[in-house]
Motif scaffolding. Structure first.
Motif, PDB file in Angstrom:
ATOM      1  N   HIS A 193      71.368-109.541  95.563  1.00 13.90           N
ATOM      2  CA  HIS A 193      72.424-108.999  94.653  1.00 13.90           C
ATOM      3  C   HIS A 193      73.710-109.175  94.134  1.00 13.90           C
ATOM      4  O   HIS A 193      74.489-109.650  93.878  1.00 13.90           O
ATOM      5  N   THR A 194      74.530-109.258  95.834  1.00 13.12           N
ATOM      6  CA  THR A 194      75.737-109.812  95.953  1.00 13.12           C
ATOM      7  C   THR A 194      76.050-111.388  95.987  1.00 13.12           C
ATOM      8  O   THR A 194      77.527-111.449  95.277  1.00 13.12           O
ATOM      9  N   CYS A 195      75.766-111.925  96.530  1.00 19.61           N
ATOM     10  CA  CYS A 195      75.123-113.724  96.248  1.00 19.61           C
ATOM     11  C   CYS A 195      75.482-113.822  94.677  1.00 19.61           C
ATOM     12  O   CYS A 195      75.985-114.779  94.469  1.00 19.61           O
ATOM     13  N   THR A 196      74.271-113.127  94.188  1.00 19.95           N
ATOM     14  CA  THR A 196      74.323-113.514  92.683  1.00 19.95           C
ATOM     15  C   THR A 196      75.352-113.174  91.990  1.00 19.95           C
ATOM     16  O   THR A 196      75.691-113.051  90.782  1.00 19.95           O
ATOM     17  N   ILE A 197      75.848-112.201  92.215  1.00 18.15           N
ATOM     18  CA  ILE A 197      77.377-111.463  91.124  1.00 18.15           C
ATOM     19  C   ILE A 197      78.347-112.667  91.977  1.00 18.15           C
ATOM     20  O   ILE A 197      79.069-112.958  91.132  1.00 18.15           O
ATOM     21  N   VAL A 198      78.885-113.131  93.133  1.00 17.50           N
ATOM     22  CA  VAL A 198      79.647-113.906  93.162  1.00 17.50           C
ATOM     23  C   VAL A 198      79.503-115.075  93.176  1.00 17.50           C
ATOM     24  O   VAL A 198      79.761-115.613  92.281  1.00 17.50           O
ATOM     25  N   THR A 199      77.595-115.889  92.824  1.00 24.87           N
ATOM     26  CA  THR A 199      77.705-117.065  91.687  1.00 24.87           C
ATOM     27  C   THR A 199      78.073-116.589  90.025  1.00 24.87           C
ATOM     28  O   THR A 199      78.451-118.009  89.557  1.00 24.87           O
ATOM     29  N   ILE A 200      78.000-115.415  89.539  1.00 21.67           N
ATOM     30  CA  ILE A 200      77.752-115.424  88.305  1.00 21.67           C
ATOM     31  C   ILE A 200      79.473-115.875  87.721  1.00 21.67           C
ATOM     32  O   ILE A 200      79.600-116.294  87.127  1.00 21.67           O
ATOM     33  N   PHE A 201      80.261-114.697  88.659  1.00 24.20           N
ATOM     34  CA  PHE A 201      81.886-114.567  88.811  1.00 24.20           C
ATOM     35  C   PHE A 201      82.047-116.095  88.512  1.00 24.20           C
ATOM     36  O   PHE A 201      83.011-116.715  87.513  1.00 24.20           O
ATOM     37  N   PHE A 202      81.930-116.858  89.426  1.00 21.38           N
ATOM     38  CA  PHE A 202      82.696-118.232  89.736  1.00 21.38           C
ATOM     39  C   PHE A 202      81.994-118.993  88.680  1.00 21.38           C
ATOM     40  O   PHE A 202      82.852-120.057  87.869  1.00 21.38           O
ATOM     41  N   VAL A 203      80.738-119.119  88.536  1.00 21.06           N
ATOM     42  CA  VAL A 203      80.215-120.681  87.278  1.00 21.06           C
ATOM     43  C   VAL A 203      81.124-119.510  86.364  1.00 21.06           C
ATOM     44  O   VAL A 203      81.838-120.751  85.102  1.00 21.06           O
ATOM     45  N   CYS A 204      81.197-118.771  85.888  1.00 23.50           N
ATOM     46  CA  CYS A 204      81.554-117.651  84.644  1.00 23.50           C
ATOM     47  C   CYS A 204      82.906-118.811  84.667  1.00 23.50           C
ATOM     48  O   CYS A 204      83.826-118.831  83.494  1.00 23.50           O
ATOM     49  N   PHE A 205      83.784-118.013  85.466  1.00 21.77           N
ATOM     50  CA  PHE A 205      85.517-118.276  85.881  1.00 21.77           C
ATOM     51  C   PHE A 205      85.660-119.297  85.519  1.00 21.77           C
ATOM     52  O   PHE A 205      86.115-120.436  84.410  1.00 21.77           O
TER      53      PHE A 205
END
Length: 319
Positions: A193-205
């Motif tokens: 879950h944490t890895c997915t959140i980190v990925t989504i954040f940076f990809v979206c950013f």
């Protein structure tokens, strides 16, 4: 990044680009030719920008680095994929997988911001032509470029640390032809879950921030162009942006098709196809687009070919 005691897996197996063995020779020849065109196209573009005095401008300064990024991020994936097509053992070490993902993620993110730098350059050139030289100084262009690479490589370090801190147990088959975020997350045996959140954040950013810069620049550019009275002036202004718009469109559509869609086990083959286009075909298209649609590039290529022909003639027919 501390990888010790984080995983039981030391070697990953990669799946092939296609399970059909009859397609393997065709795929190898096709992507080998694509890679060769990408190398010659991007190296050629960097060479032209370096040696042609008329190209020593901010726009072509950014274009040369766009070509460099295209060449590097394609080279992170393509040679390994080509060798795997000819090999029965498609293996990559844990550290090798992490390094491949890190540099690929960093270079792709850097390209997003280089494209936004180019959009800002076009905005200044069209909307503030009288102040172009004073605004787009060498120092400012270099600063924008350094910022692009700094953001790209920094966010990639965060994503790589998060992804390769997960536990990978007995299963080690990555259902992809390179180390990418979705198949690695699916392979992990720990909480993701944490890895997915980190990925989504940076990809979206990265995607949204660069896209906002590009869209804002072009809204202002279009508004300024529409105020030009002559039709020829409007066409000339639009023509200076057309190559960049095509490159941006192709790149963002490729990013969306590869990463910004719901993941599903039924879409694995489609993921491979879109990833192959994104990692190997897209880097080839940018220099071709600028070569075919930019009159200045065409003239520079013709001039260099004529000089080469003259030098060859002088060498073979000395006075």
């Amino acid at each position: 990044m501390n990888f010790k005691n984080k995983t039981q897996v030391t070697i990953f197996k990669l799946s092939s680009l296609s399970e059909d063995e009859l397609l393997t020779p065709f795929l190898f020849m096709f992507f080998f030719m694509v890679y060769m065109v990408s190398i010659f196209g991007n190296v050629g573009m960097m060479t032209i920008v370096h040696i042609a005095p008329s190209f020593h401008t901010p726009m072509y300064f950014f274009l040369s680095f766009l070509s460099m990024v295209d060449l590097f991020y394609s080279s992170v994936i393509t040679p390994k994929m080509l060798s795997d097509l000819l090999s029965e053992r498609k293996l990559i070490t844990f550290i090798g997988c992490a390094l491949q993902f890190y540099f690929f993620c960093a270079l792709v993110s850097s390209e997003l911001f280089v494209l936004s730098d180019m959009a800002y350059d076009r905005y200044v050139a069209i909307c503030h032509p009288l102040h172009y030289i004073s605004v787009m100084t060498k120092k400012k262009c270099l600063g924008l470029l350094i910022l692009s690479f700094f953001v790209g490589f920094t966010q990639s370090a965060a994503q790589t640390s998060s992804l390769f801190s997960l536990d990978y147990c007995q299963a080690n088959l990555i259902d992809h032809f390179y180390c990418d975020i979705h198949p690695l997350i699916r392979l992990s045996c720990s909480e993701t879950h944490t890895c997915t959140i980190v990925t989504i954040f940076f990809v979206c950013f990265c995607c949204l921030s660069s896209m906002m810069i590009i869209l804002t620049s072009y809204v202002l550019i279009i508004s300024s162009i529409l105020k030009i009275n002559s039709a020829s002036g409007r066409r000339k202004a639009f023509s200076t942006c057309s190559s960049h718009v095509m490159c941006v469109t192709i790149f963002y559509v490729s990013v969306y098709c590869t990463y910004l869609h719901p993941t599903s086990s039924n879409l694995k083959e489609q993921e491979k196809v879109s990833s192959a286009f994104f990692t190997m075909v897209t880097p080839m298209l940018n220099p071709l687009i600028y070569s075919l649609r930019n009159q200045e590039v065409k003239k520079a290529i013709k001039g260099l070919l004529q000089k080469k022909k003259q030098l060859t003639h002088q060498y073979t027919n000395p006075v």
